[in-house]
Write an enzyme that holds these catalytic residues in place. Structure first.
Site, PDB file in Angstrom:
ATOM      1  N   CYS A 202      79.816  20.015  43.125  1.00 28.64           N
ATOM      2  CA  CYS A 202      78.708  19.060  43.085  1.00 28.64           C
ATOM      3  C   CYS A 202      78.170  18.855  41.664  1.00 28.64           C
ATOM      4  CB  CYS A 202      77.588  19.474  44.034  1.00 28.64           C
ATOM      5  SG  CYS A 202      76.861  21.082  43.690  1.00 28.64           S
TER       6      CYS A 202
ATOM      7  N   HIS B 292      72.572  22.503  45.409  1.00 24.41           N
ATOM      8  CA  HIS B 292      73.325  21.258  45.323  1.00 24.41           C
ATOM      9  C   HIS B 292      72.790  20.361  44.211  1.00 24.41           C
ATOM     10  CE1 HIS B 292      76.236  18.462  46.984  1.00 24.41           C
ATOM     11  NE2 HIS B 292      75.355  17.504  46.761  1.00 24.41           N
TER      12      HIS B 292
END
Length: 227
Positions: free
Chosen positions: A88, A164
């Protein structure tokens, strides 16, 4: 496939062909005074959020609402899906660069050519092509792994990162959230290059407020390199 987790690494920024006059810098606060210290211009913010139940629940509600109501998505907006675990940070960096390629003066090279070759593909196809490209001068998978190994100890590639990264960019007068784990980009409303930093910081503050007891938030900026 699962890779070692990689932050939005500034070394990767320049390997993609971004000139040294741009850098990834830390954002130490989201109020007006703290934002004033960030080198200008700022082209993107990258937010690291904890993958808590609140974060996931909000994402699901947001997607369902937009499916019903619709939203404006610029045709030139670059959006790719995250097709490989623990990438990510890399995906957020690519979103930041790809949507500001002209502004940063992206250098001619394999990454710029690859972006041009995949621009008309679906988000899923873009993710697959970027991570499966085996250009002799640029292999994103191997580059990701090499950078992730620098300074890492006791990292298991089979452990999925709990936090994330995603990017916030300005495109054609709109502020977009580009999260490779979501189905599509999120339009957070109107903005301008001049007001982008303040508007993106507001979005970051909203994410943090929804999970105020968690301290695992980090904000980075794609901005002019400090002299």
């Amino acid at each position: 496939m699962s890779l070692l987790p990689l932050e939005a690494n500034p070394d990767l920024l320049h390997l993609l062909g971004v000139p040294k006059k741009w850098s990834i810098v830390d954002v130490y606060g989201l109020d007006e005074d703290a934002l004033a210290y960030i080198p200008k211009p700022v082209l993107a913010l990258i937010l690291l959020c904890p993958g808590t139940d609140q974060f996931l629940q909000h994402a699901e509600q947001q997607i369902e609402k937009l499916k019903e109501e619709g939203q404006v998505l610029d045709s030139d907006l670059f959006f790719m899906k995250q097709c490989v675990t623990n990438t990510c940070g890399t995906v957020a960096l690519i979103h930041s660069v790809a949507n500001n390629a002209d502004k940063v003066g992206l250098e001619d090279g394999p990454f710029k050519k690859l972006l041009n070759d995949i621009k008309d593909l679906t988000p899923e196809e873009k993710g697959e092509k970027l991570f499966k490209s085996e250009h002799e001068a640029f292999n994103l998978l191997s580059t990701h792994q090499e950078l992730a190994l620098e300074g890492q100890t006791e990292v298991n590639p089979n452990d999925q990162a709990k936090n994330h990264f995603f990017a916030l960019v300005e495109k054609a007068g709109h502020l977009y959230e580009l999260n490779g784990s979501k189905e599509f980009p999120i339009n957070h409303g109107s903005t301008t290059p001049e007001s982008f930093l303040e508007d993106a910081a507001k979005v970051c503050r909203e994410f943090i407020a929804r999970d105020a007891e968690d301290v695992n938030f980090t904000v980075l900026a794609l901005a002019a390199a400090e002299n």
